[in-house]
Design a protein around this motif. Structure first.
Motif, PDB file in Angstrom:
ATOM      1  N   GLY A  65       0.783  -1.229   0.000  1.00  0.00           N
ATOM      2  CA  GLY A  65       0.000   0.000   0.000  1.00  0.00           C
ATOM      3  C   GLY A  65       0.814   1.278   0.000  1.00  0.00           C
ATOM      4  O   GLY A  65       0.248   2.366   0.030  1.00  0.00           O
ATOM      5  N   TYR A  66       2.135   1.181  -0.065  1.00  0.00           N
ATOM      6  CA  TYR A  66       2.977   2.371   0.020  1.00  0.00           C
ATOM      7  C   TYR A  66       3.978   2.416  -1.124  1.00  0.00           C
ATOM      8  O   TYR A  66       4.427   1.376  -1.612  1.00  0.00           O
ATOM      9  CB  TYR A  66       3.724   2.402   1.370  1.00  0.00           C
ATOM     10  CG  TYR A  66       2.773   2.403   2.525  1.00  0.00           C
ATOM     11  CD1 TYR A  66       2.075   3.550   2.886  1.00  0.00           C
ATOM     12  CD2 TYR A  66       2.521   1.237   3.237  1.00  0.00           C
ATOM     13  CE1 TYR A  66       1.168   3.535   3.924  1.00  0.00           C
ATOM     14  CE2 TYR A  66       1.619   1.218   4.281  1.00  0.00           C
ATOM     15  CZ  TYR A  66       0.947   2.375   4.618  1.00  0.00           C
ATOM     16  OH  TYR A  66       0.047   2.357   5.640  1.00  0.00           O
ATOM     17  N   ASP A  67       4.323   3.616  -1.507  1.00  0.00           N
ATOM     18  CA  ASP A  67       5.298   3.822  -2.564  1.00  0.00           C
ATOM     19  C   ASP A  67       6.696   3.888  -1.956  1.00  0.00           C
ATOM     20  O   ASP A  67       7.367   4.916  -2.001  1.00  0.00           O
ATOM     21  CB  ASP A  67       4.974   5.118  -3.318  1.00  0.00           C
ATOM     22  CG  ASP A  67       5.815   5.283  -4.569  1.00  0.00           C
ATOM     23  OD1 ASP A  67       6.281   4.262  -5.105  1.00  0.00           O
ATOM     24  OD2 ASP A  67       6.003   6.439  -4.992  1.00  0.00           O
ATOM     25  N   MET A  68       7.086   2.780  -1.326  1.00  0.00           N
ATOM     26  CA  MET A  68       8.416   2.664  -0.727  1.00  0.00           C
ATOM     27  C   MET A  68       8.770   1.189  -0.696  1.00  0.00           C
ATOM     28  O   MET A  68       7.912   0.337  -0.932  1.00  0.00           O
ATOM     29  CB  MET A  68       8.454   3.289   0.670  1.00  0.00           C
ATOM     30  CG  MET A  68       7.552   2.621   1.703  1.00  0.00           C
ATOM     31  SD  MET A  68       7.596   3.389   3.349  1.00  0.00           S
ATOM     32  CE  MET A  68       6.764   4.924   3.064  1.00  0.00           C
ATOM     33  N   SER A  69      10.003   0.908  -0.380  1.00  0.00           N
ATOM     34  CA  SER A  69      10.449  -0.481  -0.384  1.00  0.00           C
ATOM     35  C   SER A  69       9.824  -1.275   0.762  1.00  0.00           C
ATOM     36  O   SER A  69       9.397  -0.706   1.773  1.00  0.00           O
ATOM     37  CB  SER A  69      11.970  -0.540  -0.275  1.00  0.00           C
ATOM     38  OG  SER A  69      12.384  -0.126   1.017  1.00  0.00           O
ATOM     39  N   PHE A  70       9.812  -2.574   0.585  1.00  0.00           N
ATOM     40  CA  PHE A  70       9.346  -3.471   1.647  1.00  0.00           C
ATOM     41  C   PHE A  70      10.179  -3.247   2.904  1.00  0.00           C
ATOM     42  O   PHE A  70       9.635  -3.184   4.010  1.00  0.00           O
ATOM     43  CB  PHE A  70       9.461  -4.934   1.181  1.00  0.00           C
ATOM     44  CG  PHE A  70       9.120  -5.933   2.251  1.00  0.00           C
ATOM     45  CD1 PHE A  70       7.800  -6.225   2.543  1.00  0.00           C
ATOM     46  CD2 PHE A  70      10.120  -6.574   2.965  1.00  0.00           C
ATOM     47  CE1 PHE A  70       7.465  -7.139   3.539  1.00  0.00           C
ATOM     48  CE2 PHE A  70       9.803  -7.489   3.960  1.00  0.00           C
ATOM     49  CZ  PHE A  70       8.476  -7.774   4.244  1.00  0.00           C
ATOM     50  N   ALA A  71      11.497  -3.095   2.740  1.00  0.00           N
ATOM     51  CA  ALA A  71      12.381  -2.894   3.893  1.00  0.00           C
ATOM     52  C   ALA A  71      12.027  -1.620   4.653  1.00  0.00           C
ATOM     53  O   ALA A  71      12.072  -1.594   5.889  1.00  0.00           O
ATOM     54  CB  ALA A  71      13.838  -2.855   3.438  1.00  0.00           C
ATOM     55  N   ALA A  72      11.652  -0.567   3.927  1.00  0.00           N
ATOM     56  CA  ALA A  72      11.277   0.693   4.589  1.00  0.00           C
ATOM     57  C   ALA A  72      10.006   0.506   5.412  1.00  0.00           C
ATOM     58  O   ALA A  72       9.914   0.978   6.554  1.00  0.00           O
ATOM     59  CB  ALA A  72      11.098   1.797   3.556  1.00  0.00           C
ATOM     60  N   VAL A  73       9.018  -0.192   4.838  1.00  0.00           N
ATOM     61  CA  VAL A  73       7.779  -0.455   5.575  1.00  0.00           C
ATOM     62  C   VAL A  73       8.075  -1.340   6.780  1.00  0.00           C
ATOM     63  O   VAL A  73       7.554  -1.119   7.878  1.00  0.00           O
ATOM     64  CB  VAL A  73       6.700  -1.076   4.662  1.00  0.00           C
ATOM     65  CG1 VAL A  73       5.484  -1.519   5.471  1.00  0.00           C
ATOM     66  CG2 VAL A  73       6.294  -0.086   3.579  1.00  0.00           C
ATOM     67  N   GLN A  74       8.934  -2.316   6.590  1.00  0.00           N
ATOM     68  CA  GLN A  74       9.316  -3.207   7.686  1.00  0.00           C
ATOM     69  C   GLN A  74       9.933  -2.405   8.844  1.00  0.00           C
ATOM     70  O   GLN A  74       9.660  -2.690  10.014  1.00  0.00           O
ATOM     71  CB  GLN A  74      10.310  -4.237   7.157  1.00  0.00           C
ATOM     72  CG  GLN A  74      10.251  -5.568   7.814  1.00  0.00           C
ATOM     73  CD  GLN A  74      11.117  -6.587   7.064  1.00  0.00           C
ATOM     74  OE1 GLN A  74      11.993  -6.245   6.272  1.00  0.00           O
ATOM     75  NE2 GLN A  74      10.863  -7.844   7.329  1.00  0.00           N
ATOM     76  N   LYS A  75      10.731  -1.387   8.521  1.00  0.00           N
ATOM     77  CA  LYS A  75      11.336  -0.541   9.556  1.00  0.00           C
ATOM     78  C   LYS A  75      10.264   0.252  10.300  1.00  0.00           C
ATOM     79  O   LYS A  75      10.321   0.402  11.514  1.00  0.00           O
ATOM     80  CB  LYS A  75      12.382   0.397   8.954  1.00  0.00           C
ATOM     81  CG  LYS A  75      13.649  -0.315   8.561  1.00  0.00           C
ATOM     82  CD  LYS A  75      14.665   0.637   7.966  1.00  0.00           C
ATOM     83  CE  LYS A  75      15.901  -0.128   7.521  1.00  0.00           C
ATOM     84  NZ  LYS A  75      16.889   0.765   6.907  1.00  0.00           N
TER      85      LYS A  75
END
Length: 109
Positions: free
Chosen positions: A41-51
């Motif tokens: 749902g976000y325009d960012m990397s999976f790693a960024a959302v994970q953080k």
């Protein structure tokens, strides 16, 4: 090292200071979501959302559990209520200060 209530408040408000984290929290309070579904749902990397999820988890605002290969996140309503309670306490302090200022101004007139 023991975690103080001030440390807890700092962690909660830091976690809530970011728009993406607030949105993630809203989503997981409605229902459990996999971290990968959240990331979609976000325009960012999976790693960024994970953080972002990790910050919310450290603050105690969400919990994760493993289900097969997925990590499922769900919101902690009680933690959100504790934030609301902290804000109500701050509001009471400021309302008291405003009342005292009003009383002083009334006395001077």
């Amino acid at each position: 090292m023991a975690v103080t209530s001030a440390d807890r408040a700092d962690a909660l408000f830091h976690a809530l200071s970011d728009r993406t984290r607030r949105d993630i929290l809203r989503r997981v309070l409605v229902g459990e979501h996999s971290v990968s579904a959240l990331a979609a749902g976000y325009d960012m990397s999976f790693a960024a959302v994970q953080k972002h999820v990790a910050v919310l988890e450290r603050a105690g605002l969400l919990t994760k559990r493993r289900h097969g290969r997925e990590q499922l996140a769900s919101g902690d309503v009680e933690a959100v209520r504790s934030v609301a309670s902290m804000l109500e306490e701050l509001e009471a302090v400021w309302r008291g200060r405003i009342d005292r200022i009003d009383a002083l101004l009334t006395e001077e007139n």
